[in-house]
Motif scaffolding. Structure first.
Motif, mmCIF file in Angstrom:
data_model
loop_
_atom_site.group_PDB
_atom_site.id
_atom_site.type_symbol
_atom_site.label_atom_id
_atom_site.label_comp_id
_atom_site.label_asym_id
_atom_site.label_seq_id
_atom_site.Cartn_x
_atom_site.Cartn_y
_atom_site.Cartn_z
ATOM 1 N N MET A 176 -17.667 5.351 -8.270
ATOM 2 C CA MET A 176 -16.768 6.404 -8.704
ATOM 3 C C MET A 176 -17.512 7.438 -9.532
ATOM 4 N N SER A 177 -18.409 6.964 -10.426
ATOM 5 C CA SER A 177 -19.155 7.884 -11.290
ATOM 6 C C SER A 177 -20.048 8.796 -10.460
ATOM 7 N N ASN A 178 -20.623 8.248 -9.350
ATOM 8 C CA ASN A 178 -21.473 9.071 -8.501
ATOM 9 C C ASN A 178 -20.674 10.189 -7.854
ATOM 10 N N LYS A 179 -19.457 9.875 -7.419
ATOM 11 C CA LYS A 179 -18.599 10.889 -6.819
ATOM 12 C C LYS A 179 -18.263 11.980 -7.834
ATOM 13 N N ASN A 180 -17.965 11.567 -9.062
ATOM 14 C CA ASN A 180 -17.665 12.548 -10.095
ATOM 15 C C ASN A 180 -18.867 13.432 -10.379
ATOM 16 N N ASN A 181 -20.048 12.822 -10.358
ATOM 17 C CA ASN A 181 -21.269 13.602 -10.572
ATOM 18 C C ASN A 181 -21.467 14.610 -9.445
ATOM 19 N N ASP A 182 -21.186 14.171 -8.184
ATOM 20 C CA ASP A 182 -21.288 15.076 -7.049
ATOM 21 C C ASP A 182 -20.326 16.249 -7.207
ATOM 22 N N LEU A 183 -19.098 15.948 -7.628
ATOM 23 C CA LEU A 183 -18.089 16.985 -7.811
ATOM 24 C C LEU A 183 -18.532 17.974 -8.879
ATOM 25 N N ASP A 184 -19.033 17.463 -9.988
ATOM 26 C CA ASP A 184 -19.498 18.334 -11.065
ATOM 27 C C ASP A 184 -20.667 19.201 -10.607
ATOM 28 N N SER A 185 -21.581 18.611 -9.836
ATOM 29 C CA SER A 185 -22.756 19.342 -9.371
ATOM 30 C C SER A 185 -22.371 20.478 -8.435
ATOM 31 N N VAL A 186 -21.485 20.196 -7.478
ATOM 32 C CA VAL A 186 -21.064 21.231 -6.530
ATOM 33 C C VAL A 186 -20.236 22.292 -7.242
ATOM 34 N N TYR A 187 -19.383 21.859 -8.150
ATOM 35 C CA TYR A 187 -18.594 22.815 -8.938
ATOM 36 C C TYR A 187 -19.535 23.778 -9.663
ATOM 37 N N GLN A 188 -20.590 23.251 -10.267
ATOM 38 C CA GLN A 188 -21.536 24.087 -10.998
ATOM 39 C C GLN A 188 -22.237 25.071 -10.074
ATOM 40 N N ARG A 189 -22.556 24.641 -8.870
ATOM 41 C CA ARG A 189 -23.235 25.541 -7.920
ATOM 42 C C ARG A 189 -22.309 26.678 -7.494
ATOM 43 N N ILE A 190 -21.048 26.367 -7.295
ATOM 44 C CA ILE A 190 -20.095 27.421 -6.945
ATOM 45 C C ILE A 190 -19.878 28.336 -8.135
ATOM 46 N N TRP A 191 -19.783 27.753 -9.326
ATOM 47 C CA TRP A 191 -19.657 28.533 -10.569
ATOM 48 C C TRP A 191 -20.819 29.522 -10.665
ATOM 49 N N GLU A 192 -22.033 29.051 -10.454
ATOM 50 C CA GLU A 192 -23.213 29.920 -10.551
ATOM 51 C C GLU A 192 -23.192 31.010 -9.484
ATOM 52 N N ALA A 193 -22.723 30.679 -8.279
ATOM 53 C CA ALA A 193 -22.653 31.677 -7.208
ATOM 54 C C ALA A 193 -21.665 32.778 -7.548
ATOM 55 N N ILE A 194 -20.565 32.413 -8.208
ATOM 56 C CA ILE A 194 -19.585 33.420 -8.626
ATOM 57 C C ILE A 194 -20.166 34.291 -9.727
ATOM 58 N N VAL A 195 -20.796 33.670 -10.712
ATOM 59 C CA VAL A 195 -21.387 34.427 -11.819
ATOM 60 C C VAL A 195 -22.457 35.385 -11.304
ATOM 61 N N ALA A 196 -23.226 34.959 -10.309
ATOM 62 C CA ALA A 196 -24.308 35.783 -9.770
ATOM 63 C C ALA A 196 -23.843 36.787 -8.720
ATOM 64 N N GLY A 250 -22.379 18.150 2.228
ATOM 65 C CA GLY A 250 -22.339 16.762 2.661
ATOM 66 C C GLY A 250 -21.225 15.966 2.026
ATOM 67 N N LEU A 251 -20.051 16.604 1.896
ATOM 68 C CA LEU A 251 -18.908 15.962 1.261
ATOM 69 C C LEU A 251 -17.777 15.799 2.274
ATOM 70 N N SER A 252 -16.906 14.840 2.011
ATOM 71 C CA SER A 252 -15.742 14.661 2.872
ATOM 72 C C SER A 252 -14.762 15.811 2.660
ATOM 73 N N ARG A 253 -13.888 16.040 3.634
ATOM 74 C CA ARG A 253 -12.909 17.112 3.512
ATOM 75 C C ARG A 253 -11.972 16.844 2.326
ATOM 76 N N GLY A 254 -11.634 15.573 2.111
ATOM 77 C CA GLY A 254 -10.787 15.226 0.975
ATOM 78 C C GLY A 254 -11.452 15.563 -0.345
ATOM 79 N N PHE A 255 -12.751 15.322 -0.413
ATOM 80 C CA PHE A 255 -13.508 15.635 -1.627
ATOM 81 C C PHE A 255 -13.546 17.143 -1.855
ATOM 82 N N VAL A 256 -13.697 17.896 -0.761
ATOM 83 C CA VAL A 256 -13.723 19.356 -0.855
ATOM 84 C C VAL A 256 -12.373 19.880 -1.366
ATOM 85 N N ARG A 257 -11.280 19.283 -0.872
ATOM 86 C CA ARG A 257 -9.954 19.707 -1.339
ATOM 87 C C ARG A 257 -9.811 19.469 -2.834
ATOM 88 N N LYS A 258 -10.341 18.359 -3.310
ATOM 89 C CA LYS A 258 -10.298 18.067 -4.748
ATOM 90 C C LYS A 258 -11.091 19.108 -5.524
#
Length: 233
Positions: free
Chosen positions: A1-21, A40-48
């Motif tokens: 579960m912690s790995n999934k949360n880390n993945d979510l945080d990492s992708v969120y940060q990349r999108i955050w940076e793309a918006i800022v830039a 490389g995420l599931s569609r359900g993960f992307v929706r989250k």
């Protein structure tokens, strides 16, 4: 579960940076399938992920249409800058009172990267660094709650700057980048010298200048020369 949360945080940060830039502009559609394949995420993960971005007002979820990078209204834009003035005045006040030689050096190193990116024409990097400079002030001021608020509204400021570029030869990314470099240098000087009132004034002036460059009011009516428009070639 912690790995999934880390993945979510990492992708969120990349999108955050793309918006800022300004790599992701207001109104850009974020397709679930593309995001799933890209990260490389599931569609359900992307929706989250998209739901989390929508909670932070960075993405609009439109039923039967999909997810789109938010397009803040002029009223929201004004409120965002009002919030930034309130938050950042307190952050810079605190840092100017407590700034150490190490703090000043970190700020100077960061702004040196901004100058380099601007000189090399790397405008997306330059704009991202500009936002991170403001967050660095919050981090050095050791005000995590205020800084967390700022972390949420910096990307929304970037959307606003991209959506409402002011008139003139310099617009959007280049205009914003040109304003910030020298003003960040001035802020560091006041912060490093413990000139609290001056640092607060410079920060507010800096944010006012960025807001003033935006075209938040509808363009005034202009006389149109119909004869010129429809003249025969």
């Amino acid at each position: 579960m912690s790995n999934k949360n880390n993945d979510l945080d990492s992708v969120y940060q990349r999108i955050w940076e793309a918006i800022v830039a300004h790599k992701l502009l207001p109104g850009t559609r974020l397709k679930e399938e593309d995001l799933s394949e890209t990260f490389g995420l599931s569609r359900g993960f992307v929706r989250k992920l998209l739901l989390q971005l929508s909670h932070h007002k960075l993405v609009n979820l439109v039923p039967n249409s999909g997810a789109f990078v938010a397009e803040p209204s002029p009223e929201e834009a004004r409120e965002i800058f009002q919030a930034r003035r309130l938050i950042e005045a307190e952050l810079v006040r605190e840092l100017a009172s407590t700034c150490t030689a190490q703090d000043k050096r970190l700020l100077q190193e960061h702004v040196a990267r901004e100058h380099q990116a601007f000189a090399e024409g790397q405008q997306s990097l330059r704009i991202r660094l500009s936002g991170e400079f403001h967050l660095l002030i919050g981090k050095l001021a050791n005000k995590p709650v205020l800084t967390s608020f700022l972390h949420e509204i910096i990307p929304r400021s970037s959307l606003i700057i991209a959506l409402y570029p002011g008139p003139g030869p310099l617009k959007g990314k280049a205009r914003h980048a040109g304003v910030s470099c020298s003003e960040h240098d001035g802020l560091i000087g006041a912060i490093g010298a413990h000139q609290v009132d001056k640092a607060v004034r410079l920060m507010i002036d800096h944010l006012n200048e960025i807001e003033a460059q935006l075209q938040l009011e509808p363009a005034g009516e202009e006389d149109v020369d119909l004869k010129a428009i429809f003249a025969q070639p």
